[in-house]
Design an enzyme around this catalytic site. Sequence first.
Site, PDB file in Angstrom:
ATOM      1  N   GLY A   1       0.110  -1.186  -0.059  1.00 16.29           N
ATOM      2  CA  GLY A   1      -0.040   0.106   0.124  1.00 16.29           C
ATOM      3  C   GLY A   1       0.888   1.092   0.230  1.00 16.29           C
ATOM      4  CB  SER A   2      -0.108   4.725   1.272  1.00 19.64           C
ATOM      5  OG  SER A   2      -0.902   4.645  -0.063  1.00 19.64           O
ATOM      6  CB  THR A   3       4.633   1.193   3.924  1.00 21.86           C
ATOM      7  OG1 THR A   3       4.559   0.278   2.937  1.00 21.86           O
ATOM      8  CG2 THR A   3       3.321   1.315   4.895  1.00 21.86           C
TER       9      THR A   3
ATOM     10  CE  LYS B   1       0.272   6.961  -2.039  1.00 21.25           C
ATOM     11  NZ  LYS B   1      -0.421   7.368  -0.872  1.00 21.25           N
TER      12      LYS B   1
END
Length: 482
Positions: free
Chosen positions: A216-218, A220
């Site tokens: 997921g957004s980790t 990013k």
Amino acid sequence: MNSPIRRLAAVVTLLFASLFISVTYIQVVSAKELEEKPTNIRTLYKERSRERGNIMVGNKAVATSEPSDDLYQYLRKYNSAAMYAPITGFYSVVNGAFGLESAENDYLSGSSDELFIRNLGGLLTGEQAQGATIETTINAKAQKAAWDALGDQDGAAIALDPETGDILTMVSKPSYNPNNLATHDIDKAKASYKKLNADELEPLLNRTIRQLYAPGSTFKIITSAAALSNGWSADSTANLTGVARLDLPETTATLPNDDGLPCAGGTPTLRQALEKSCNTTYGQLGMDLGQETLSEQAAKFGFGQALTVPQTVVKSVFPSDLNKPQLAQSAIGQFSVRATPLQVAMLSAGVVNGGVVMRPNLVAKVTSADGKTVSEPSPEEFSEAVTPEVADSLKSMMVSVVTDGTGRPAQISGITVGGKTGTAQTAEGQNPDVWFTCFGEKDGKKIAVAVVVEDGGRLGSEAFGSTVAAPIAKAVMEAVLS
């Protein structure tokens, strides 16, 4: 000598030569292979009649050998069994060895070549050789904090010392009791293993190093690192979009922000995009950077790289041959991107350690039965993921996530905390897996943590990384730094 006698002598000589070669091969060349065969019952009895070394967490033995009144002579016992099972694994008469019990078997069993000289005196006096003790890097207080905070939720929590790579916490749930597998009651041991192996929740699986999740957004953090390394700055708005919904090329599909709203009025800085976890910003950024740049940056943090800690770690994956829409999804940690919790912890560890990722390690020291050091691994650099300048910018951005963005629940008074939340969509109709990865720093002491909670944990479809995973990571940081 007549011809028949000569032929007979040649045959006898050939037979003796064949016998000599065969015996030599078996006793010299193949000796080690034959001795280590799982079916060699004499080797099994020999190894299990030897006092196996302890596995230690601090000054507490979490795996010991106790005398038993049977042909195996020693029974393996585990303390705080389920909490430490992902670390110790098990040592079983019928089911073999697992975890550290397997990875460090030569030391624990006393059969390592490094212990030969130390055990030689015992051989001369007729005393049985003893196994060496494995001292782990685990912080008992942090391990208990992670175990308690994760509670009855399925998932994993792992913490690292960013400066050494030492693994401070390794919690995986659901877990199991290795004593049920170590029993000398063959039928019970077999039944326990069969039950655990058939459990669809996979309690035998060490989720910290053996399970791949969509990060997921980790992820990013990696996309931000690539951007900062290729001309973007933390506080500029150049070539960044913050629209509510990003139109993806080559398809009618779109990529929305979680809240369905524009980020920072549609023109965020890179810092603001990370603070608010703007999917549209990072989706466009991923397409602008390109697959090669993102793939290379992911590899520098450890994606696709082989690791042992000393247990073997499953390789994290950044996919290849991506089209533009797939690249946009991959830049926010979706599509086919997959990572272990250890890999995600390495992201935060590399950032707070000035861009240098240290090789993760679970063993602090190996000591012989007489207390002498046999092996003591030194900290080892794994990679320079980013330059110190990029690491400073990224560290500042991750601190902003906690002070002003989605990571506020991880704030700790008196401790500098930087982090990144993640909400990873999995199968259709299934609640998301939620993440939080972070670093904490106080008076020069540092820790990096990654937590994943499967299927939304106790909040189900209402779960976010900030509400479910961040409080667990906070508890681990407080155990080490407060």
